[in-house]
Design an enzyme around this catalytic site. Structure first.
Site, short mmCIF file in Angstrom:
data_model
loop_
_atom_site.label_atom_id
_atom_site.label_comp_id
_atom_site.label_asym_id
_atom_site.label_seq_id
_atom_site.Cartn_x
_atom_site.Cartn_y
_atom_site.Cartn_z
N LYS A 149 60.34 58.23 41.52
CA LYS A 149 59.07 58.87 41.88
C LYS A 149 59.12 60.35 41.56
CE LYS A 149 55.80 59.10 45.81
NZ LYS A 149 55.59 58.73 47.23
N SER A 162 51.52 56.01 48.09
CA SER A 162 51.46 56.94 46.98
C SER A 162 52.48 56.64 45.88
CB SER A 162 51.67 58.37 47.48
OG SER A 162 52.96 58.51 48.05
N SER A 204 54.06 54.79 51.97
CA SER A 204 53.95 54.90 50.51
C SER A 204 54.94 54.10 49.68
CB SER A 204 54.01 56.36 50.09
OG SER A 204 52.77 56.96 50.35
#
Ligand code: GLN
Length: 452
Positions: free
Chosen positions: A40, A115, A139
């Site tokens: 990420k 996310s 997330s």
């Protein structure tokens, strides 16, 4: 590619799972040798830009690796790129990224969740074997559920946050995503454990630290005494699974139907299910957003165009600070900084922030009571099926409510896993198991039973 190019670009041929594609081979012949990993883009990578999905950091190249990245490399994994995400982790659909939205590989018209949407999409589409996400309020679990993969949010303090760009430090953990529970647990084995750079990974049960797995000595970090992958054995015979009614009632019917089928399968494998109640969760979403926004308003103060971020130009400090933030931040980030600043301001602090902290303590107590009756708790991960892109962005409140089943876990700093439980209308439905602090083995075991 700059943030502007990405925003304007037509990327229909691509899922847009990566902000930056770059390959870094692992060092050693470790347990993850031959595995590719997407990381990420809020996790620092030395020499590879780390944008947090924000125009503010479109050009930012960290001078060091996050601890988890160092551990990936030591385990032999090959990094294949930096995964797209909601800006600074603020969102649940990966639509607030300055680099354009990511598509759900299961149905490209739909969001992949967020996310950590790029991380989940990369794994679901086979563009990476494994991925790292971060979970502040869901997330990792949300995009795992929406893309039909496995995601684990570890107990607070199990995995080092050193090198994770902070959104709300008291809530977040880095966590693994993978196609199977065993692969996710193997990745957890590689990244978990104490780190001298992150004091929250210090562990001493005797000093009043969180209670660990029963057979771990008081001063040994649970990660150093546990092999998580070994727990993915599907053996749930005799396990008690608590079902919190409040977190099932709020979910859509087609989601509940899949969830109940999965529970029935578990019962057939020797699980006893019991109803439990978590009355405090009614306030969890409100408390979460007050706390997360308050912490965010403080954490994001460093993006001032001087220490970090786009240049705000010449002139007096206030003007150049405002110019940098006007240009660098997207709407959702601005909204949260404003609300968080308000919640912390003199005169309002008691009214919002302190109340939210009280609610947080109440949520913790409710979970403690529930774990007196059950080994793990089970809920649908997301109360809804993945929405179409563009459907929810205009209504922030409906987006926040989507987090009803995931945020209580972060408020209580507990571990949870999301595993694919089946499909409704051709779309994946995720099932969440929540464990007591450092009870990763139990949720991994339960998750691996659903997978079979
Ligand atoms: N959707 C939640 C939020 O926007 C969770 C985000 C996260 O876990 N990073 O805050």
């Amino acid at each position: 590619m700059s943030a502007d190019d990405a925003r304007d670009g037509d990327s229909t041929d691509d899922l847009n799972a990566f902000v930056t594609r770059e390959t870094v081979e692992g060092d050693a012949d470790g347990p993850l040798a031959g595995k590719t990993v997407a990381v990420k883009d809020n996790i620092s990578t030395e020499g590879i830009r780390t944008t947090c999905g924000s125009a503010m950091l479109a050009e930012y190249v960290p001078p060091y690796d996050a601890t988890v990245v160092e551990r990936l490399r030591e385990a032999g994994a090959t990094l294949v790129g930096k995964a797209n995400m909601d800006e600074f982790g603020m969102g649940g659909t990966t639509e607030t990224s300055a680099f354009g939205p990511t598509k759900n590989p299961v149905d490209p018209e739909r969001v992949p969740g967020g996310s950590s949407g790029g991380s989940a999409a990369a794994v679901a589409a086979g563009e990476a074997d494994l991925a790292l996400g971060s979970d502040t309020g869901g997330s990792v679990r949300n995009p795992a559920a929406f893309c039909g993969v496995v995601g684990i949010k570890p107990t607070y303090g199990l995995v080092s946050r050193y090198g994770l760009v902070a959104y709300a430090n008291s809530l977040e953990q880095i966590g693994p995503l993978a196609n199977t529970v065993e692969d996710a647990a193997t990745l957890l084995d590689a990244i978990a454990g104490p780190d001298e750079h992150d004091a929250t990974t210090r562990y001493d049960a005797a000093e009043g630290g969180a209670p660990g797995a029963t057979d771990v000595p008081d001063d040994v970090h649970p990660a150093d005494a546990t092999e998580y992958a070994a727990a993915a054995d599907g053996d749930v015979d005799g396990m008690t699974v608590g079902v919190p009614t409040e977190l099932v009632e709020g979910a859509d019917d087609e989601v509940v139907a899949v969830f109940e089928d999965a529970l029935a399968d578990l019962e057939a494998r020797g699980v006893e299910t019991v109803e439990v109640s978590l009355p405090s969760v009614e306030h969890a979403v409100q408390a979460y957003y007050v706390i997360a926004m308050s912490e965010a308003s403080s954490n994001l103060a460093r993006f001032d165009g001087v220490r970090y971020g786009v240049d705000g130009g010449e002139g007096n400090w206030n003007e150049s600070f405002a110019a940098a933030r006007e240009e660098g931040f997207g709407d959702e980030v601005k909204r949260r900084i404003l609300l968080g600043t308000y919640a912390l301001s003199a005169g309002y602090h008691d009214k919002y922030y302190e109340k939210a902290q009280d609610a947080r303590a109440w949520v913790k107590r409710d979970f403690d009571e529930a774990f007196a009756e059950a080994d793990v708790l089970a809920t649908p991960t997301m109360p809804v099926l993945p929405p179409k892109r563009g459907e929810s962005l205009d209504d922030p409140l409906s987006l926040y409510l989507m987090d009803a089943n995931t945020v209580p876990v972060n408020l209580a700093n507990l571990p949870a896993i999301s595993v694919p439980a089946g499909e409704a209308e051709g779309l994946p439905v995720g099932m969440q198991f929540v464990g007591p602090a450092f009870g990763e083995e139990a949720i991994i075991r339960a998750g691996s039973a659903v997978e079979e």
